[in-house]
Design a protein around this motif. Structure first.
Motif, PDB file in Angstrom:
ATOM      1  N   ASP A 208      97.280  58.526  31.125  1.00 51.63           N
ATOM      2  CA  ASP A 208      96.873  59.513  30.304  1.00 51.63           C
ATOM      3  C   ASP A 208      95.395  59.434  29.971  1.00 51.63           C
ATOM      4  OD1 ASP A 208      99.248  60.417  29.960  1.00 51.63           O
ATOM      5  OD2 ASP A 208      99.862  59.409  28.102  1.00 51.63           O
ATOM      6  N   GLY A 209      94.780  60.413  30.229  1.00 50.93           N
ATOM      7  CA  GLY A 209      93.155  60.689  29.915  1.00 50.93           C
ATOM      8  C   GLY A 209      92.409  59.979  31.186  1.00 50.93           C
ATOM      9  N   LEU A 523      91.775  69.968  49.999  1.00 51.36           N
ATOM     10  CA  LEU A 523      90.926  69.430  48.835  1.00 51.36           C
ATOM     11  C   LEU A 523      90.962  70.261  47.740  1.00 51.36           C
ATOM     12  CD1 LEU A 523      88.247  67.711  51.046  1.00 51.36           C
ATOM     13  CD2 LEU A 523      90.299  66.543  49.828  1.00 51.36           C
ATOM     14  N   ALA A 524      91.565  71.416  47.813  1.00 55.93           N
ATOM     15  CA  ALA A 524      91.228  72.487  46.491  1.00 55.93           C
ATOM     16  C   ALA A 524      92.187  72.271  45.418  1.00 55.93           C
ATOM     17  CB  ALA A 524      91.783  73.833  46.893  1.00 55.93           C
ATOM     18  N   GLY A 525      93.216  71.099  45.277  1.00 55.53           N
ATOM     19  CA  GLY A 525      93.842  70.905  44.326  1.00 55.53           C
ATOM     20  C   GLY A 525      94.981  71.984  43.960  1.00 55.53           C
ATOM     21  N   PRO A 526      95.381  71.798  42.733  1.00 57.13           N
ATOM     22  CA  PRO A 526      95.074  70.909  41.919  1.00 57.13           C
ATOM     23  C   PRO A 526      95.880  69.501  42.044  1.00 57.13           C
ATOM     24  CG  PRO A 526      96.827  72.228  40.979  1.00 57.13           C
ATOM     25  CD  PRO A 526      96.463  72.799  42.100  1.00 57.13           C
ATOM     26  N   PHE A 527      95.070  68.434  41.612  1.00 58.23           N
ATOM     27  CA  PHE A 527      95.736  67.058  41.862  1.00 58.23           C
ATOM     28  C   PHE A 527      96.060  66.509  40.574  1.00 58.23           C
ATOM     29  CE2 PHE A 527      92.655  67.617  45.456  1.00 58.23           C
ATOM     30  CZ  PHE A 527      93.554  67.218  46.515  1.00 58.23           C
ATOM     31  N   ALA A 528      97.190  65.594  40.426  1.00 60.26           N
ATOM     32  CA  ALA A 528      97.632  65.064  39.185  1.00 60.26           C
ATOM     33  C   ALA A 528      96.811  64.122  38.907  1.00 60.26           C
ATOM     34  CB  ALA A 528      99.122  64.708  39.545  1.00 60.26           C
ATOM     35  N   HIS A 529      96.110  63.339  39.661  1.00 66.18           N
ATOM     36  CA  HIS A 529      95.234  62.308  39.275  1.00 66.18           C
ATOM     37  C   HIS A 529      93.926  61.982  40.206  1.00 66.18           C
ATOM     38  CE1 HIS A 529      94.249  58.514  37.089  1.00 66.18           C
ATOM     39  NE2 HIS A 529      93.700  58.029  38.088  1.00 66.18           N
ATOM     40  N   VAL A 530      92.677  61.692  39.554  1.00 66.73           N
ATOM     41  CA  VAL A 530      91.642  61.759  40.680  1.00 66.73           C
ATOM     42  C   VAL A 530      90.685  60.496  40.148  1.00 66.73           C
ATOM     43  CG1 VAL A 530      89.157  62.679  40.901  1.00 66.73           C
ATOM     44  CG2 VAL A 530      91.000  64.088  40.736  1.00 66.73           C
ATOM     45  N   VAL A 531      90.373  59.698  41.300  1.00 66.25           N
ATOM     46  CA  VAL A 531      89.755  58.487  41.158  1.00 66.25           C
ATOM     47  C   VAL A 531      88.202  58.942  41.737  1.00 66.25           C
ATOM     48  CG1 VAL A 531      89.576  56.080  41.953  1.00 66.25           C
ATOM     49  CG2 VAL A 531      91.854  57.233  41.492  1.00 66.25           C
ATOM     50  N   ARG A 549      89.563  70.362  39.817  1.00 67.63           N
ATOM     51  CA  ARG A 549      90.800  69.993  40.698  1.00 67.63           C
ATOM     52  C   ARG A 549      91.925  69.101  40.048  1.00 67.63           C
ATOM     53  NH1 ARG A 549      86.356  71.265  43.565  1.00 67.63           N
ATOM     54  NH2 ARG A 549      86.873  72.105  45.530  1.00 67.63           N
ATOM     55  N   CYS A 550      91.476  68.819  38.686  1.00 65.90           N
ATOM     56  CA  CYS A 550      92.218  67.831  37.935  1.00 65.90           C
ATOM     57  C   CYS A 550      92.614  68.607  36.345  1.00 65.90           C
ATOM     58  CB  CYS A 550      91.508  66.737  37.919  1.00 65.90           C
ATOM     59  SG  CYS A 550      92.611  65.172  37.058  1.00 65.90           S
ATOM     60  N   PRO A 551      93.507  69.570  36.526  1.00 69.13           N
ATOM     61  CA  PRO A 551      93.571  70.087  35.087  1.00 69.13           C
ATOM     62  C   PRO A 551      94.312  69.185  34.105  1.00 69.13           C
ATOM     63  CG  PRO A 551      95.141  70.915  36.753  1.00 69.13           C
ATOM     64  CD  PRO A 551      94.111  70.097  37.494  1.00 69.13           C
ATOM     65  N   SER A 552      94.977  68.002  34.476  1.00 78.07           N
ATOM     66  CA  SER A 552      95.859  66.929  33.881  1.00 78.07           C
ATOM     67  C   SER A 552      94.734  66.288  33.013  1.00 78.07           C
ATOM     68  CB  SER A 552      96.492  66.149  34.474  1.00 78.07           C
ATOM     69  OG  SER A 552      95.829  65.388  35.588  1.00 78.07           O
ATOM     70  N   ARG A 553      93.419  66.114  33.641  1.00 75.16           N
ATOM     71  CA  ARG A 553      92.241  65.207  33.026  1.00 75.16           C
ATOM     72  C   ARG A 553      92.616  63.976  33.003  1.00 75.16           C
ATOM     73  NH1 ARG A 553      90.418  69.732  33.781  1.00 75.16           N
ATOM     74  NH2 ARG A 553      88.897  70.712  32.443  1.00 75.16           N
ATOM     75  N   SER A 554      93.421  63.449  33.919  1.00 79.55           N
ATOM     76  CA  SER A 554      93.974  61.956  34.392  1.00 79.55           C
ATOM     77  C   SER A 554      93.156  61.632  35.293  1.00 79.55           C
ATOM     78  CB  SER A 554      95.388  61.924  34.585  1.00 79.55           C
ATOM     79  OG  SER A 554      95.840  60.782  34.922  1.00 79.55           O
ATOM     80  N   LEU A 555      92.202  60.668  34.889  1.00 75.97           N
ATOM     81  CA  LEU A 555      91.196  60.111  35.856  1.00 75.97           C
ATOM     82  C   LEU A 555      90.946  58.693  35.964  1.00 75.97           C
ATOM     83  CD1 LEU A 555      89.327  62.901  34.250  1.00 75.97           C
ATOM     84  CD2 LEU A 555      88.310  62.699  36.631  1.00 75.97           C
ATOM     85  N   VAL A 584      88.689  59.179  26.386  1.00 76.33           N
ATOM     86  CA  VAL A 584      88.235  58.272  27.339  1.00 76.33           C
ATOM     87  C   VAL A 584      88.251  56.753  26.858  1.00 76.33           C
ATOM     88  CG1 VAL A 584      85.875  57.803  28.581  1.00 76.33           C
ATOM     89  CG2 VAL A 584      86.484  60.004  28.094  1.00 76.33           C
ATOM     90  N   ARG A 585      88.921  56.119  27.709  1.00 73.29           N
ATOM     91  CA  ARG A 585      89.108  54.458  27.398  1.00 73.29           C
ATOM     92  C   ARG A 585      88.019  54.057  28.440  1.00 73.29           C
ATOM     93  NH1 ARG A 585      94.846  53.759  29.080  1.00 73.29           N
ATOM     94  NH2 ARG A 585      94.166  55.479  30.479  1.00 73.29           N
ATOM     95  N   VAL A 586      87.508  52.850  28.049  1.00 80.10           N
ATOM     96  CA  VAL A 586      86.532  51.925  29.012  1.00 80.10           C
ATOM     97  C   VAL A 586      87.187  50.379  29.000  1.00 80.10           C
ATOM     98  CG1 VAL A 586      84.198  51.123  29.170  1.00 80.10           C
ATOM     99  CG2 VAL A 586      84.625  53.395  28.194  1.00 80.10           C
TER     100      VAL A 586
END
Length: 716
Positions: A208-209, A523-531, A549-555, A584-586
């Motif tokens: 998440d996030g 590469l257009a997405g959407p992707f569930a997770h982006v690194v 490309r990442c509407p879930s905002r899971s990165l 955002v977690r760090v």
């Protein structure tokens, strides 16, 4: 492996670790693993062949068949890479139960006995996370070092006094440090066998996030992010390939080549990898923006958002009245009709695709108003209106099909248009952004081109749809004539040919007349997770390319503020909040596992000269001192290292045109070494790389690529 061949092949100096009391149980278990792998390969080969022979079937059945083929193929390829070395190690539980062996994949034998637990499973978590402070229910843990399918060494860690009772081989050379000291190869290896507790905690963090993996050079950020990718794909059903999968974005092509083997070795082959340039067709030829002021203006999220008013400028309903002649009546089309049709567009529809919605809404409204049973039939009236040249010409001028390159080029060549779309710009800034050739694309243009392409959609989509509809209509008429002839000539008693007029059969006959859409952009997405790696370099505008490309905002965000060539002010949370990321977690890695202490000390002095408050990792490895010399010794340094080292890789940084005498020696500019590592790094005249933050960061990054030896050559 031959049944009489031991899986253990320890060198003579480790003979005490080869005693039966220490390895007999492992010997038996790993032999069973090798047999089960061989059997699984045979079984999967048969199942894959059968799946490929099976008929595709209609609709969803074909999709399921293809997914099964991909799944079986991916597992088969992973198993073929390994034998007994599928096993990473074992852990001995404190409750007295049998040892648990951990593998790259889960594995059972034919009797259903669990031979390996998947490293991503909850059952395997103690293998990576146990420490002396928190043993997580373990007595001891053993990790193997494999080479050529044989165990060349192993390392035992004991967490309780019971673990010392004759079943652990203790030495001062951990498998982890031995792996760090091993010679580098042209591709990054996975680190499953040596993943540390602090790294494993990041790998297993929830999706998440945005999770920022922050750390200095050599702390393992990249490899942790890649292992996290494999873990999330296995453990989180929301991220599977059916839901969009994962996109990994790296800083440059050498990086992508270097990490290409990591995810396949972890059993994940469907992950897309790219650079930011790859996201936009113009990226292949774009050059760096020569003017820093222009680059700064285009780097802002605000400039990217100027695309929206630029598009809206071309979506203005006509205000004049149009009279459309039809065989039944003259149909008036007024400003209110157009305004209502323009308002009917579904939110989020790309501009070029929305034009068909405008036309459909307009025709629906006109037909509802003027169709009158047999006197003015609805379907023919609609076709007549939809073919009227004046109506279509009016629509085309008020909602034109647009191309992304045309739209962005207009911003850089028509000052009044740019002022309209970006009213916050000063007259001087508008002047700066104009250029003689508006299509001379730079890297700074790519986010605007990408935003324009997403907002506009494919300008050919509408044309293709209309050509397809016309082709289907023509084919329908032709086949209707054929069917009429067949029915008329049918002399059978049952009038079999009349069945051709059935709706289902007519639809089946027309299937072949339908065209096909353009190939989708992978590469257009959407992707569930982006690194995203080396994320400290991204501008706000470039972040918007990824978030689109990442509407879930899971990165998973990987970076080091100290390695930002153009500086990095504020915190990660502040930086990402600017582009709309509020969760955002760090997670910070502070131990330097790659760079020897003497190299790290010299690199630290370099970067602290311009960034005194920067966080530099603490190195856990010793190594030889940094060597200094004149540039004239470059050939001798490289030749001497090659003569002394039969394995490993080297990199000469900052010598354009230098051609290494061996394939193990690369020559790269400072900006292309991020994310890479080499046994030997030679810096050529680093003082000439420039001053300020950028020059110091380039030297810091280049120095910390060395895993064994750093040589700095200066002078002309």
């Amino acid at each position: 492996m031959h049944p009489l061949t031991s899986v253990f092949a320890l060198p003579d100096r480790l003979a005490p670790k080869a005693g039966p009391a220490l390895v007999a149980q492992d010997e038996e278990h790993l032999a069973a693993v090798a047999d089960a792998v061989a059997q699984s390969v045979a079984d999967l080969s048969d199942r894959l062949a059968a799946a490929r022979r099976a008929p595709a079937g209609p609709g969803g059945q074909a999709v399921e068949r293809d997914q099964e083929v991909r799944r079986l193929g991916a597992r088969l390829r992973t198993l073929r890479r390994f034998g007994a070395d599928l096993c990473l190690g074992r852990m001995v539980p404190a409750d007295g139960s049998a040892p648990v062996y951990v593998g790259r994949l889960g594995l059972t034998d034919r009797e259903g006995r669990r031979l390996l637990v998947d490293w991503r499973s909850a059952a395997a978590e103690p293998f990576f996370g146990a420490t002396h402070a928190e043993p997580m229910g373990l007595v001891s843990r053993r990790r193997y070092r494999w080479a050529g399918g044989r165990v060349r060494d192993y390392w035992d860690e004991v967490f309780t006094p019971e673990g010392l009772e004759g079943h652990a081989a203790l030495d001062d050379q951990s498998a982890f440090l031995a792996e760090l000291a091993a010679a580098r190869s042209p591709r990054m290896r996975d680190v499953l066998g040596t993943l540390q507790a602090d790294q494993d905690a990041i790998v297993r963090a929830g999706s998440d996030g945005a999770l920022v993996v922050d750390g200095g050079p050599g702390t393992g950020k990249t490899v942790v992010a890649l292992h996290r990718t494999a873990y999330l794909l296995h453990s989180d059903p929301r991220l599977g390939h059916r839901r969009g999968g994962v996109l990994v974005v790296g800083p440059h092509e050498p990086y992508l080549a270097y990490v290409a083997d990591v995810l396949p070795s972890l059993g994940e082959e469907g992950v897309r990898t790219c650079t930011l340039r790859d996201l936009v067709p113009e990226g292949t030829t774009a050059v760096e923006e020569p003017d820093p002021q222009v680059a700064a203006l285009k780097a802002s999220a605000e400039m990217v958002r100027a695309v929206e008013p630029a598009v809206r400028f071309s979506e203005r309903p006509p205000t004049t009245r149009l009279l459309v002649g039809t065989p039944w009546a003259d149909v008036p089309v007024g400003a209110a009709d157009w305004a209502e049709a323009f308002d009917a567009v579904e939110p989020g529809t790309p501009h070029n695709e929305a034009r068909d919605q405008v036309l459909d809404a307009l025709l629906d409204a006109l037909v509802d108003r003027y169709a009158d049973g047999d006197d003015v039939p609805a379907a023919p009236l609609r076709r007549a209106l939809g073919r009227d040249r004046d109506l279509l010409r009016t629509l085309g001028s008020s909602w034109p099909l647009l191309d992304a390159t045309d739209l962005v080029a207009d911003l850089w060549s028509v000052p009044a248009y740019l002022r309209l779309c970006a009213p916050w710009l000063t007259p001087e800034q508008v002047r700066l952004l104009q250029r003689p050739d508006p299509r001379a694309w730079t890297v700074s243009d790519l986010p605007l081109l990408d935003a324009a392409r997403h907002r506009l959609g494919d300008p050919e989509a509408s044309r293709r749809a209309r050509r397809e509809a016309a082709a289907v209509e023509a084919e329908r008429a032709r086949r209707a004539d054929v069917v009429a002839d067949l029915v008329a000539s049918d002399g059978t008693e049952m009038q079999v040919m009349s069945m051709l007029r059935g709706a289902d059969l007519e639809s089946a006959l027309l299937t072949g007349a339908r065209g096909s859409a353009a190939d989708p952009d992978p590469l257009a997405g959407p992707f569930a997770h982006v690194v995203v790696d080396e994320a400290q370099e991204l501008t706000d505008a470039e972040w918007l390319m990824l978030l689109a490309r990442c509407p879930s905002r899971s990165l998973t965000v990987v970076g080091d503020r100290a390695q930002a060539r153009h500086g990095f002010t504020g915190t990660w949370q502040e930086r990402l909040a600017r582009v709309g990321l509020d969760r955002v977690r760090v997670a910070t890695l502070t131990v330097g596992y790659r760079t020897p202490a003497p190299v790290m000390a010299e690199a630290e002095r370099e970067v602290r000269a311009v960034l005194p408050d920067v966080t530099v990792p603490t190195s856990v490895r010793s190594g030889p001192p940094v060597v200094h010399g004149p540039v004239a010794e470059l050939d001798a340094v490289v030749a001497g290292w090659l003569a002394e080292h039969a394995e490993g890789t080297a990199c000469v940084v900052g010598a354009p045109g230098y051609a290494g005498p061996d394939g193990r020696v690369r020559s790269l500019p400072p900006e292309l070494v991020k994310g890479l590592e080499f046994d030997l790094v030679v810096l050529v005249d680093p003082a000439s790389w420039g001053g300020g933050v950028q020059g110091a960061v380039d030297r810091y990054v280049a120095m910390t690529r060395a895993t064994r030896q750093l040589v700095v050559l200066t002078g002309g």
